[in-house]
Motif scaffolding. Structure first.
Motif, PDB file in Angstrom:
ATOM      1  N   UNK A  43       0.832  -1.207   0.000  1.00  0.00           N
ATOM      2  CA  UNK A  43       0.000   0.000   0.000  1.00  0.00           C
ATOM      3  C   UNK A  43       0.868   1.259   0.000  1.00  0.00           C
ATOM      4  N   UNK A  44       1.884   1.298   0.871  1.00  0.00           N
ATOM      5  CA  UNK A  44       2.753   2.473   0.953  1.00  0.00           C
ATOM      6  C   UNK A  44       3.498   2.702  -0.357  1.00  0.00           C
ATOM      7  N   UNK A  45       3.996   1.619  -0.951  1.00  0.00           N
ATOM      8  CA  UNK A  45       4.726   1.750  -2.215  1.00  0.00           C
ATOM      9  C   UNK A  45       3.825   2.279  -3.320  1.00  0.00           C
ATOM     10  N   UNK A  82       8.171  10.166  -0.708  1.00  0.00           N
ATOM     11  CA  UNK A  82       9.244   9.267  -0.284  1.00  0.00           C
ATOM     12  C   UNK A  82       8.710   8.268   0.725  1.00  0.00           C
ATOM     13  N   UNK A  83       9.051   6.995   0.545  1.00  0.00           N
ATOM     14  CA  UNK A  83       8.624   5.947   1.461  1.00  0.00           C
ATOM     15  C   UNK A  83       9.248   6.131   2.841  1.00  0.00           C
ATOM     16  N   UNK A  84       8.619   5.605   3.886  1.00  0.00           N
ATOM     17  CA  UNK A  84       9.273   5.572   5.194  1.00  0.00           C
ATOM     18  C   UNK A  84      10.603   4.835   5.080  1.00  0.00           C
ATOM     19  N   UNK A  85      11.600   5.331   5.791  1.00  0.00           N
ATOM     20  CA  UNK A  85      12.932   4.723   5.690  1.00  0.00           C
ATOM     21  C   UNK A  85      13.340   4.071   7.008  1.00  0.00           C
ATOM     22  N   UNK A 104       7.554   7.667   9.589  1.00  0.00           N
ATOM     23  CA  UNK A 104       7.879   8.983   9.038  1.00  0.00           C
ATOM     24  C   UNK A 104       8.174   8.803   7.559  1.00  0.00           C
ATOM     25  N   UNK A 105       7.491   9.562   6.709  1.00  0.00           N
ATOM     26  CA  UNK A 105       7.722   9.547   5.275  1.00  0.00           C
ATOM     27  C   UNK A 105       7.721  10.998   4.797  1.00  0.00           C
ATOM     28  N   UNK A 106       7.680  11.194   3.500  1.00  0.00           N
ATOM     29  CA  UNK A 106       7.678  12.566   2.997  1.00  0.00           C
ATOM     30  C   UNK A 106       6.493  12.815   2.078  1.00  0.00           C
ATOM     31  N   UNK A 107       5.964  14.030   2.200  1.00  0.00           N
ATOM     32  CA  UNK A 107       4.899  14.525   1.333  1.00  0.00           C
ATOM     33  C   UNK A 107       5.387  15.843   0.743  1.00  0.00           C
ATOM     34  N   UNK A 108       5.434  15.943  -0.582  1.00  0.00           N
ATOM     35  CA  UNK A 108       6.033  17.110  -1.230  1.00  0.00           C
ATOM     36  C   UNK A 108       7.424  17.383  -0.659  1.00  0.00           C
ATOM     37  N   UNK A 109       8.168  16.290  -0.415  1.00  0.00           N
ATOM     38  CA  UNK A 109       9.555  16.329   0.075  1.00  0.00           C
ATOM     39  C   UNK A 109       9.704  16.898   1.482  1.00  0.00           C
ATOM     40  N   UNK A 110       8.613  16.926   2.237  1.00  0.00           N
ATOM     41  CA  UNK A 110       8.647  17.412   3.613  1.00  0.00           C
ATOM     42  C   UNK A 110       8.284  16.259   4.555  1.00  0.00           C
ATOM     43  N   UNK A 111       9.025  16.077   5.669  1.00  0.00           N
ATOM     44  CA  UNK A 111       8.712  14.973   6.589  1.00  0.00           C
ATOM     45  C   UNK A 111       7.324  15.103   7.205  1.00  0.00           C
ATOM     46  N   UNK A 112       6.627  14.006   7.267  1.00  0.00           N
ATOM     47  CA  UNK A 112       5.332  13.921   7.942  1.00  0.00           C
ATOM     48  C   UNK A 112       5.299  12.636   8.749  1.00  0.00           C
ATOM     49  N   UNK A 113       4.380  12.577   9.705  1.00  0.00           N
ATOM     50  CA  UNK A 113       4.126  11.335  10.436  1.00  0.00           C
ATOM     51  C   UNK A 113       2.827  10.742   9.898  1.00  0.00           C
ATOM     52  N   UNK A 114       2.860   9.458   9.564  1.00  0.00           N
ATOM     53  CA  UNK A 114       1.661   8.757   9.117  1.00  0.00           C
ATOM     54  C   UNK A 114       1.342   7.613  10.065  1.00  0.00           C
ATOM     55  N   UNK A 115       0.117   7.586  10.553  1.00  0.00           N
ATOM     56  CA  UNK A 115      -0.426   6.404  11.220  1.00  0.00           C
ATOM     57  C   UNK A 115      -1.443   5.806  10.257  1.00  0.00           C
ATOM     58  N   UNK A 116      -1.259   4.550   9.932  1.00  0.00           N
ATOM     59  CA  UNK A 116      -2.062   3.879   8.911  1.00  0.00           C
ATOM     60  C   UNK A 116      -2.705   2.631   9.499  1.00  0.00           C
ATOM     61  N   UNK A 117      -3.960   2.398   9.166  1.00  0.00           N
ATOM     62  CA  UNK A 117      -4.638   1.146   9.527  1.00  0.00           C
ATOM     63  C   UNK A 117      -5.296   0.562   8.284  1.00  0.00           C
ATOM     64  N   UNK A 118      -5.044  -0.722   8.049  1.00  0.00           N
ATOM     65  CA  UNK A 118      -5.686  -1.436   6.956  1.00  0.00           C
ATOM     66  C   UNK A 118      -6.411  -2.654   7.511  1.00  0.00           C
TER      67      UNK A 118
END
Length: 328
Positions: A43-45, A82-85, A104-118
């Protein structure tokens, strides 16, 4: 005889075909830990590639981001770059057919925190939930490079507790907050809480906390004293008494092998507490509070070993008062 033989062969083939069909369906229904984690990575990819075409989406899937119902391709899908590293935490729960991810990944090249539930049922993604924090404070970034070991390691069987007990312990944390009572939750002596990367308990040196803007710069010294206390003692100060309640709590992903409980609670602030009366902190009597009415949608991870809460990793963003989670 030949006709009878052919009939037997055809019947056997049909029975075997039905057996293999049932086996394939059963395998699709049983998505184990590895399967669930792989689905999260897939999903992340796909999100970073901005291409959901290869995802196993169920017809009628539901997707929310920061409580709003949207469609695949919108929200974080637009700017994921950018994917979480190095900062990645997974909680896999085959019992509830869910996987949660915090990273932590990037959105528009800026770091963000993502909490994801599937939620994955019969090989298909039926539910998608994003909580995204897009304004990470610089002071929190050093703690968002590598997860603490207690949040990612498989724990020994001897340190595990039952699924029901894990739920009860995690829920007791919210009771502890609502009643300003550290005795209501089993905090380990080494318990440390992080919020949006910022360490908010057990600090050895003064640190800006998430409440600085709400309490004003004059309260920095008082907040630093509270932030130096551990998880248990900081609750007893009543420093979180401005929180009206935590409902719904939504402790919905339980990873028994890693001792993680992952929830998506809503913190409700009526705004009626304009001054916090602090208990048990020498030199600190009250702290002004300029916060609310507002709600805070959060993602919370509790690392539980030997019946104790050792790590708390939390993040959240503000919403208008009396907001809904999108999953009522």
């Amino acid at each position: 005889m030949r006709t009878r033989f052919l009939a037997i062969v055809v019947t056997a083939a049909m029975l075997m075909g039905g057996f293999f069909a049932r086996t394939t369906k059963a395998q699709a229904a049983l998505c184990d830990r590895t399967c669930l984690t792989n689905v999260a990575d897939q999903y992340l990819a796909a999100m970073v590639k901005h291409d959901p075409s290869g995802l196993p989406l169920a017809p009628g899937y539901k997707y929310t981001e920061n409580t709003a119902s949207i469609q695949i391709g919108d929200g974080l899908w637009v700017g994921a770059s950018e994917l979480p590293t190095t900062f990645k935490i997974y909680a896999a729960d085959p019992t509830s057919k869910q996987v949660a991810f915090y990273g932590v990944m990037k959105e528009f090249d800026k770091p963000i925190i993502l909490a994801l539930r599937l939620k994955v049922e019969e090989g298909k993604i039926t539910e998608i939930e994003h909580i995204v924090v897009r304004d990470i404070r610089p002071v929190g970034l050093p703690n968002l490079v590598t997860p603490r070991p207690g949040l990612v390691e498989t724990i020994p069987v001897s340190e595990r507790v039952s699924r029901d007990e894990m739920y009860r312990i995690a829920a007791s944390y919210f009771e502890s907050i609502e009643h300003s009572n550290g005795d209501l939750a089993p905090y380990a002596d080494d318990c440390v809480r992080h919020e949006n990367g910022m360490q908010t308990t057990t600090n050895t040196k003064p640190m800006t906390t998430p409440l600085t803007s709400a309490t004003g710069p004059g309260s920095n010294s008082a907040m630093a004293k509270i932030g130096a206390l551990g998880c248990h003692d900081s609750m007893n100060t009543h420093g979180l008494s401005y929180i009206t309640k935590i409902r719904p709590r939504r402790l919905i992903v339980i990873d028994e092998e890693k001792g993680l409980v992952f929830g998506f609670p809503m913190f409700v602030h009526r705004g009626n507490v304009r001054q916090i009366k602090i208990v048990g902190v020498p030199g600190v009597d009250t702290i002004p509070m300029n916060f609310g009415p507002v709600d805070l949608e959060a993602a919370e991870i509790f690392a539980i070993r030997n019946d104790k809460i050792h790590e708390i990793e939390a993040m959240g963003f503000l919403l208008p008062f009396n907001s809904k989670t999108g999953w009522e």
